[in-house]
Every structure is written in structure tokens, then in C-alpha cells.
Design a protein around this motif. Structure first.
Motif, mmCIF file in Angstrom:
data_model
loop_
_atom_site.group_PDB
_atom_site.id
_atom_site.type_symbol
_atom_site.label_atom_id
_atom_site.label_comp_id
_atom_site.label_asym_id
_atom_site.label_seq_id
_atom_site.Cartn_x
_atom_site.Cartn_y
_atom_site.Cartn_z
ATOM 1 N N LEU A 479 -4.408 5.426 4.143
ATOM 2 C CA LEU A 479 -3.982 4.984 2.814
ATOM 3 C C LEU A 479 -2.923 3.908 2.985
ATOM 4 O O LEU A 479 -2.055 4.015 3.861
ATOM 5 C CB LEU A 479 -3.429 6.178 2.041
ATOM 6 C CG LEU A 479 -3.138 6.025 0.546
ATOM 7 C CD1 LEU A 479 -3.347 7.369 -0.151
ATOM 8 C CD2 LEU A 479 -1.716 5.559 0.314
ATOM 9 N N ILE A 480 -3.004 2.864 2.168
ATOM 10 C CA ILE A 480 -2.006 1.787 2.203
ATOM 11 C C ILE A 480 -1.333 1.702 0.843
ATOM 12 O O ILE A 480 -1.999 1.609 -0.196
ATOM 13 C CB ILE A 480 -2.633 0.433 2.568
ATOM 14 C CG1 ILE A 480 -3.186 0.468 3.997
ATOM 15 C CG2 ILE A 480 -1.597 -0.689 2.440
ATOM 16 C CD1 ILE A 480 -3.815 -0.839 4.455
ATOM 17 N N ARG A 481 -0.024 1.755 0.840
ATOM 18 C CA ARG A 481 0.763 1.551 -0.383
ATOM 19 C C ARG A 481 1.121 0.074 -0.444
ATOM 20 O O ARG A 481 1.893 -0.427 0.368
ATOM 21 C CB ARG A 481 2.028 2.399 -0.349
ATOM 22 C CG ARG A 481 2.917 2.279 -1.599
ATOM 23 C CD ARG A 481 4.176 3.117 -1.397
ATOM 24 N NE ARG A 481 5.015 3.158 -2.573
ATOM 25 C CZ ARG A 481 5.990 2.305 -2.857
ATOM 26 N NH1 ARG A 481 6.224 1.287 -2.028
ATOM 27 N NH2 ARG A 481 6.718 2.436 -3.942
ATOM 28 N N ARG A 482 0.531 -0.615 -1.407
ATOM 29 C CA ARG A 482 0.744 -2.056 -1.523
ATOM 30 C C ARG A 482 1.758 -2.357 -2.614
ATOM 31 O O ARG A 482 1.796 -1.672 -3.644
ATOM 32 C CB ARG A 482 -0.580 -2.768 -1.819
ATOM 33 C CG ARG A 482 -1.638 -2.526 -0.721
ATOM 34 C CD ARG A 482 -2.777 -3.503 -0.835
ATOM 35 N NE ARG A 482 -3.824 -3.251 0.153
ATOM 36 C CZ ARG A 482 -3.790 -3.640 1.417
ATOM 37 N NH1 ARG A 482 -2.744 -4.333 1.849
ATOM 38 N NH2 ARG A 482 -4.792 -3.377 2.238
ATOM 39 N N CYS A 483 2.563 -3.382 -2.362
ATOM 40 C CA CYS A 483 3.597 -3.792 -3.314
ATOM 41 C C CYS A 483 3.335 -5.230 -3.736
ATOM 42 O O CYS A 483 3.831 -6.183 -3.110
ATOM 43 C CB CYS A 483 4.984 -3.682 -2.689
ATOM 44 S SG CYS A 483 5.479 -1.996 -2.324
ATOM 45 N N PRO A 484 2.536 -5.440 -4.781
ATOM 46 C CA PRO A 484 2.245 -6.800 -5.240
ATOM 47 C C PRO A 484 3.493 -7.451 -5.836
ATOM 48 O O PRO A 484 4.418 -6.770 -6.279
ATOM 49 C CB PRO A 484 1.170 -6.583 -6.310
ATOM 50 C CG PRO A 484 1.387 -5.183 -6.792
ATOM 51 C CD PRO A 484 1.868 -4.408 -5.612
ATOM 52 N N GLU A 486 3.895 -8.900 -8.598
ATOM 53 C CA GLU A 486 4.011 -8.503 -10.000
ATOM 54 C C GLU A 486 3.379 -7.129 -10.175
ATOM 55 O O GLU A 486 2.295 -6.857 -9.680
ATOM 56 C CB GLU A 486 3.299 -9.532 -10.897
ATOM 57 C CG GLU A 486 3.817 -10.954 -10.765
ATOM 58 C CD GLU A 486 5.232 -11.101 -11.272
ATOM 59 O OE1 GLU A 486 5.639 -10.271 -12.114
ATOM 60 O OE2 GLU A 486 5.938 -12.038 -10.832
ATOM 61 N N GLY A 487 4.056 -6.266 -10.908
ATOM 62 C CA GLY A 487 3.496 -4.952 -11.184
ATOM 63 C C GLY A 487 4.000 -3.883 -10.230
ATOM 64 O O GLY A 487 4.624 -4.181 -9.195
ATOM 65 N N PRO A 488 3.711 -2.645 -10.552
ATOM 66 C CA PRO A 488 4.200 -1.521 -9.740
ATOM 67 C C PRO A 488 3.396 -1.370 -8.456
ATOM 68 O O PRO A 488 2.290 -1.895 -8.323
ATOM 69 C CB PRO A 488 3.990 -0.320 -10.668
ATOM 70 C CG PRO A 488 2.824 -0.714 -11.527
ATOM 71 C CD PRO A 488 2.970 -2.199 -11.736
ATOM 72 N N ALA A 550 6.300 6.675 -5.492
ATOM 73 C CA ALA A 550 7.488 6.804 -4.648
ATOM 74 C C ALA A 550 8.486 5.697 -4.958
ATOM 75 O O ALA A 550 8.121 4.583 -5.347
ATOM 76 C CB ALA A 550 7.090 6.765 -3.176
ATOM 77 N N ASN A 551 9.774 6.005 -4.756
ATOM 78 C CA ASN A 551 10.827 5.040 -5.069
ATOM 79 C C ASN A 551 10.795 3.820 -4.170
ATOM 80 O O ASN A 551 11.196 2.727 -4.576
ATOM 81 C CB ASN A 551 12.201 5.710 -4.968
ATOM 82 C CG ASN A 551 12.436 6.706 -6.072
ATOM 83 O OD1 ASN A 551 11.961 6.521 -7.190
ATOM 84 N ND2 ASN A 551 13.160 7.775 -5.771
ATOM 85 N N SER A 552 10.364 4.003 -2.925
ATOM 86 C CA SER A 552 10.334 2.879 -1.995
ATOM 87 C C SER A 552 9.205 3.089 -1.009
ATOM 88 O O SER A 552 8.604 4.165 -0.937
ATOM 89 C CB SER A 552 11.673 2.749 -1.249
ATOM 90 O OG SER A 552 11.781 3.753 -0.254
#
Length: 712
Positions: A479-484, A486-488, A550-552
Motif C-alpha cells: 500500500l502506498i500513501r500518496r500526498c498530492p 492539492e487535496g488530502p 493519518a496525521n503524517s
């Protein structure tokens, strides 16, 4: 007792017709003195038969609830104890027929019929452990009071029955203690370690015996270790998760808990200062009564003590209850000692096969977490690894060898070592897993079994290309948590073909996906998402939702989030590995903390100076310094050895960890009271940080917290 006892002022002189020589005090007794008995079937007191007068004297002098029901109408006269018992029915009940006072209960079985038989036929009546039918409106959640009650005929000087004497002794406390003992046995049955046994024991004994001080001691070969708990100690849920505070004691210690454990002979003190000469602090000095019971066990010696700050007489029933409690504790401690011996060896073996340290890279932050299954099995086959390849890329792997025994742990070590050797030769994920497939097949032939079940996911992260290449042999999708921009943040599963488990002759394909700055990769074992009572899709959905919220993207925080994402316990082992592609390189520093009482102060000064130099906002510095001081204190108190504090600062968060070596040495004995209270420590950390958790290591544990940096 429910209800309010009526208060009647004591008259300045005896009421007309009262006997002036009665020496009675108290609300009910005063009401008896003031009541106009001449207007009742009893008549004026000076005319009472001597035998009746003796019964009344007995009633008014007794602390036990007692009542006289006189004559054909069973007119009531009673003492303070009975007045408290009947609550709001007092004082109107004095001088009135019992059938009127208890009109709502009179026809209930065991009430009016029993009293009438005692009066008319001279039958005595005794009911043990009975509910007294006078409480109709108890507060919600309260149990019915339980009593031993008796009724016996009262005779005058001529031998004629003139009334009934009623005595009620409350036995609710003993009944509650017996029920509590059953609950205690159930709680002990779920304990695995001596720390678990101590937590359950201290909590139970304080409540069940309404004690001021409870302690438990167990042998440590040539010495003893003791843990205690005091009434009024503030322990929050977070603090309860920490190991109890064991204190080492010499083999010849004169403390009652040690002398009883050593001799195997119970000890009871009803009044005095049994701990005065060897008191550790003022709490021990205040103890006046204490009971010490040995633990009955063939593999462990120990003792339990229960103490009070007032004089206390140890009844036969209480001694029996204490002995039964000590018996249960001894059995649980024996199981725990056997479990710790076997489990500790196997866990140490398994953890020693996992990497002691993960790579420290400028643009990649890495964290991992391993937790054994809750079913108490000694070892398992989950493993993880991360290492730098000759090309400079980072190799990451997480696998699962089926089984929960030493053989599974040994096979896990073989697979992990072979994987690293294959990757250093040819890092392509499909080639690495193909080589592992041949190894597992060979191990199966060698052991004469085809039941080896091994799943692995292997990946190569190339920071310069901003990609990760993955291959899976029957393992759950990464699983990859991506941080674009713009947006959450959004957590998404990598669409990597799962392939077949190792040993079946397959060569799984690879897939390459973007891995941009701000993204975090998570590899995990099936114990994270699988639960018996729900489908796998629910577990996978819960994990993705938890990581998205998650917060970070900090890997240590995400490991904690992942292991708690799916509610409910799992009997399987749990392993997670997280790698964050940092937007900017973080800054880090560390400090070795000596095992002495001045250490928390030194940590506070060092951390304040370091974070100030890094221009961290003052609000973050204040919270971080307070939390780090508490963690350092806890590490010193619980482990008793040197600890290490590490800090890591990125653009979005400050991460602080405090690691100990896990042994139970002795903290330098200056004034340990100057160390902050453990009862408030983790509660403060939970309040002041954005995330926190504990990570077990090969030896000891690491407690960490994360504080987000506010946007400037």
C-alpha cells in the motif's frame, strides 16, 4: 443503605414514663427515649417486665441491626443499626405495627408469615445469604444487599411469648468478595507474564479487600523483586500498559512479603507498625495492619501482602479469602514463569534474526514493527528487512513463513538470509523471488514435507528515478500513501500480481510504480488485516482508510496506525515495514542517558538547546521537552539501565524516541521521589503529542511520540 435515617433531637430530660437510667445515645436511641410508649401496647417503660427490659437494653446497646416486634400487633422498637437499615421508614416505624410499616412487603414469602409463626408458635427462623425485602428502589447498577437474618421469640419472666426479636447482619461484602474472587480467577487465566499477573493482582486486591496497600513479591534466583500499589495512585489506561514498577530486594530482606515468601508461613498483624523499621517511604510507615500470604507453587516462590492504615482484625472468612487469592496468584505466577522461560527464549531467537538497525538514508525514512500473536505461541515466521544495494537503491522485503514454533522461526532466518544474498547478486525482484522459490522447494524436499507455506513481497526503491519496483509471491498487496500537492492524502494498493507462494515453481512478474517525495510505502503481513469474524476486504478497507486519515506519513507513526487499523485481536503475528520518501532531508540528533536521577534534567536542557538551534516553534519545544522528560523517567524507572534519546526533525513533524535495554537493574538510589510521577506520564504524552506508541526491540523497548510542526 438507601434512604435517610431520620434525626430526632435528644431530649434534655427523659420523656414522661421513660426509664431515666438508660445510657443510650444516637438518633434511634434518642427517638426510643422520646417515644410515648404508654400510648402503645408496650405500655410505660417503668412497668415493663424485667425480661422484656433486658431485651430492650440489649437492642439499644448493640451495634448490630436489631428490632423488637411486641405483642399481637408486633409493634416495633429498634436500635440505630436497624434504623439505618430501614432508611426512610424511620422514625415513623417506632411504636407502629410491623404490618403497617412494611405494608408493601408484608405478604411476601419470608416476611410476615415468618414473623407470625415465631410469635404464635415459638418457631425460630434463620436465613443465610438472603436478600432483605425492604429495599424497593435501589440506585441503578447497585446489587441487592445480602444479609444473614434471624427471628426468635421473646419471652417474659413467666415464660410467655410477648414478641419477636429480629437480628439482621449484612453479609453483602463477603458475598461481593466471593464474586470478585471468581472474576479474579477469570482475569488471571488470561495472563501470560509476571507483569500481567502483577497488574491484575494489585488491581483486584485493592478493590476486593478495600486495602490501603498491596504488594506482590517473586523470587529472582538469589534475590527478590517486589511491586506494590497504593490506594489513590492515579494510573491511567496508557500507564497500565507499561510494566509494573518492580523493586529489587535482597535475599535476606526482613520485609514481611519476603519473609513470608521465604518461609512459606502466613503472617498477620492486627495493629502496630509492621513495616516501620524497613519502610521505603511514608506510605509504608503508615501501615498498621498487614496480612502476608505465601504463593503455593512448585516453580516460583513469592508472597502477597494486603495492608491497612488503621487497625484491622483478620476474620476467619477474610483469611480464607486471602488464602484462596494467594493460591490463584501462585498458579498464575507458575504458568507465567514457565511461559516467560519458553516464550522469552524463542522471541529473543526470532528478534535476533531481524535487523538490529534499519538503514539511515538522507531521503528515505524507514521504520518497522513486529508483534507476536496474542494466542501465546512462542514464535512465528513473520520477518522484514531493508538494506542498501550496490547500486545505491534500497531493497525492502516482508514475508511470512507459516507456523508458530521454533522451526518456523528458523526457516524464516534461512529465507531472510538467502533473500539478502540473492538480492546483492541480482536485485531484480522477479529474479530474487525465483531464487527463493528454488530454496523453499529444496527445504521442503530436505525436510520430507510439502507443507511449507512461505509468502514474500520484495521491492527496490530508486530515489533518483522516484520509483519502486515490486514483486509478490502470494503476499498481500503493498500500500502506498500518496500526498498530492492539492487535496488530502490517499492510500492506495499497488496492483501487483500476487503470484503463487514460494516453493511451487513460479516466477512472479514485477510492477514499477511512481514513488514521489511525500509518499510512504507500507508492507505488512496478513495478521494486520485478517480477522476470523470478517472478510478480508473489510480488513483491507480499514487499513487503507486508517492510513489515509493519518496525521503524517512518518513511517514510525504509520506502523503504529497500521497495527491498530483493524479492530479486534488476532492470533497471528503482525509485521509491518514503512518507507517514506521525504520531501526534504530531516535533521537528527541523539543523546545517551545514564541511569541516574539527574538524567531527566540533563535531557531537558539538551533537548531545549537542540530544538532552539533548529528554530523549532516554542510551543512545540515546550511540549516535546515535557514529553521527553516523562519518557526518560519511565525508561529509567522501568528498565533501570542507560537509555538513548533520539530526535528527528522534518518539515512537517518532530519525532522523539526513548529506547531502553529492557533489563531490570537498580536506578541509582538518590531521591527517586524527585523523578516525576509515572501516573501522569503517558497521559501527558497522549494529550500533548499527535501520535505515540511503543515498539519492542530485541532487548528492551522504545517509546516514541510525534508532534506536527504548525504551518508558518
Amino acid at each position: 443503605m438507601p434512604g435517610t435515617v431520620g434525626r430526632v433531637p435528644t431530649p434534655s430530660a427523659p420523656a414522661p414514663g421513660a426509664a431515666a437510667d438508660w445510657d443510650v445515645t444516637g438518633s434511634a436511641s434518642a427517638a426510643v427515649l422520646a417515644h410515648p410508649w404508654a400510648d402503645t401496647p408496650l405500655g410505660a417503660p417503668e412497668g415493663w417486665d424485667p425480661a422484656l427490659r433486658a431485651v430492650v437494653d440489649l437492642i439499644l446497646a448493640s451495634p448490630v441491626p436489631m428490632a423488637l416486634l411486641y405483642g399481637d400487633d408486633l409493634v416495633m422498637l429498634y436500635n440505630d443499626g436497624y434504623a439505618e437499615l430501614i432508611g426512610a421508614r424511620h422514625p415513623e416505624a417506632l411504636g407502629h405495627p410491623a404490618a403497617e410499616v412494611f405494608a408493601d412487603l408484608w405478604d411476601d414469602p419470608g416476611t410476615g408469615d415468618v414473623l407470625r409463626r415465631a410469635y404464635r408458635h415459638g418457631e425460630s427462623f434463620l436465613a443465610r445469604e438472603a436478600v432483605l425485602p425492604i429495599h424497593r428502589h435501589l440506585p441503578e447498577g447497585t446489587g441487592e444487599p445480602v444479609f444473614t437474618r434471624g427471628h426468635s421469640p421473646v419471652r417474659d419472666s413467666a415464660g410467655r411469648i410477648v414478641g419477636v426479636l429480629t437480628v439482621a447482619a449484612q453479609t453483602t461484602q463477603l458475598t461481593d468478595q466471593l464474586q470478585s474472587l471468581s472474576d479474579f480467577a477469570a482475569a488471571l487465566s488470561g495472563t501470560l507474564t509476571l507483569d500481567d499477573v502483577a497488574r491484575v493482582t494489585l488491581r483486584y486486591c485493592l478493590d476486593a479487600f478495600d486495602a490501603d496497600r498491596v504488594s506482590l513479591a517473586v523470587d529472582e534466583g538469589s534475590a527478590w523483586r517486589m511491586v506494590r500499589r497504593l490506594r489513590g495512585e492515579l494510573l491511567d489506561e496508557a500507564d497500565e500498559r507499561l510494566p509494573p514498577l518492580w523493586r529489587r530486594m535482597t535475599a535476606e530482606s526482613p520485609f514481611p512479603v519476603v519473609t513470608t515468601a521465604r518461609s512459606g508461613v502466613p503472617y498477620f498483624a492486627t495493629d502496630g507498625q509492621p513495616l516501620r523499621e524497613h519502610a521505603a517511604d511514608r506510605h509504608d510507615e503508615k501501615v498498621r495492619a498487614i496480612a502476608a500470604l505465601p504463593l503455593r507453587s512448585s516453580v516460583i516462590r513469592g508472597a502477597l501482602t494486603v495492608g491497612y492504615q488503621v487497625a484491622h482484625t483478620w476474620s476467619a472468612a477474610e483469611r480464607a479469602l486471602l488464602a484462596a487469592s494467594a493460591e490463584l496468584i501462585g498458579q498464575a505466577a507458575e504458568r507465567a514463569r514457565r511461559f516467560e522461560t519458553q516464550h522469552g527464549t524463542a522471541q529473543l531467537l526470532q528478534r535476533s534474526m531481524l535487523p538490529d538497525q534499519l538503514p539511515d538514508l538522507p531521503r528515505l525514512r524507514i521504520a518497522a514493527r513486529y508483534e507476536p500473536g496474542v494466542d501465546g505461541n512462542a514464535a512465528g515466521g513473520d520477518f522484514y528487512d531493508a538494506f542498501v544495494l550496490p547500486s545505491g537503491a534500497l531493497a525492502v522485503v516482508l514475508g511470512d513463513v507459516a507456523g508458530h514454533d521454533l522451526r518456523a522461526a528458523a526457516r524464516m532466518g534461512q529465507v531472510r538470509a538467502a533473500l539478502r544474498a540473492l538480492a546483492l547478486s541480482d536485485p531484480r525482484p522477479d529474479a530474487v523471488l525465483a531464487g527463493l522459490d528454488r530454496l523453499v522447494a529444496s527445504l521442503g524436499v530436505e525436510s520430507g514435507t510439502h507443507e511449507l507455506f512461505v509468502t514474500v513481497v520484495f521491492g527496490v526503491i530508486e530515489v533518483d528515478r522516484r520509483t519502486v519496483t515490486l514483486a509478490s509471491a502470494g503476499h498481500p498487496a503493498p500500500l502506498i500513501r500518496r500526498c498530492p500537492p492539492e487535496g488530502p492524502p490517499v492510500a492506495e494498493y499497488v496492483d501487483v500480481p500476487p503470484g503463487a507462494p514460494l516453493g511451487l515453481g513460479s516466477r512472479p512478474p514485477t510492477v514499477t510504480v511512481p514513488f514521489a517525495p511525500g509518499d510512504t510505502l507500507l508492507l505488512y503481513s496478513d495478521g494486520v488485516v485478517e480477522r476470523r469474524w470478517q472478510g478480508l476486504a473489510d480488513g483491507l478497507g480499514g487499513l487503507a482508510a486508517a492510513l489515509s486519515g493519518a496525521n503524517s506519513g512518518d513511517p514510525r507513526a504509520l506502523c503504529a496506525v497500521a497495527t491498530a487499523a483493524v479492530p479486534g485481536a488476532t492470533e497471528d503475528d503482525v509485521a509491518v515495514l514503512a518507507v517514506e520518501h521525504a520531501v526534504k532531508p530531516s535533521r537528527s540528533a541523539g543523546m545517551e542517558v545514564p541511569a541516574e536521577p539527574t538524567a531527566p534534567s540533563r535531557v531537558r536542557h539538551w533537548l531545549t538547546a537542540q530544538l532552539t538551534e533548529w528554530r523549532v516553534p516554542e510551543s512545540v519545544i515546550g511540549a516535546a521537552v515535557l514529553c521527553t522528560s516523562e519518557l526518560t523517567t519511565n525508561a529509567l524507572l522501568h528498565a533501570g539501565t542507560a537509555a538513548r534519546v533520539e530526535i528527528d526533525l522534518s518539515a512537517e513533524r518532530l519525532l522523539v524516541s526513548v529506547a531502553d535495554s529492557g533489563t531490570r537493574g537498580t536506578v541509582t538510589r538518590a531521591q527517586t521521589d524527585t523523578l516525576s510521577s509515572r501516573g501522569r506520564g503517558l497521559g501527558l504524552i497522549e494529550e500533548l503529542s499527535d501520535a505515540w506508541g511503543t515498539d519492542p526491540t530485541v532487548r528492551g523497548s522504545t517509546v516514541w511520540f510525534e508532534i506536527l510542526i504548525p504551518a508558518s
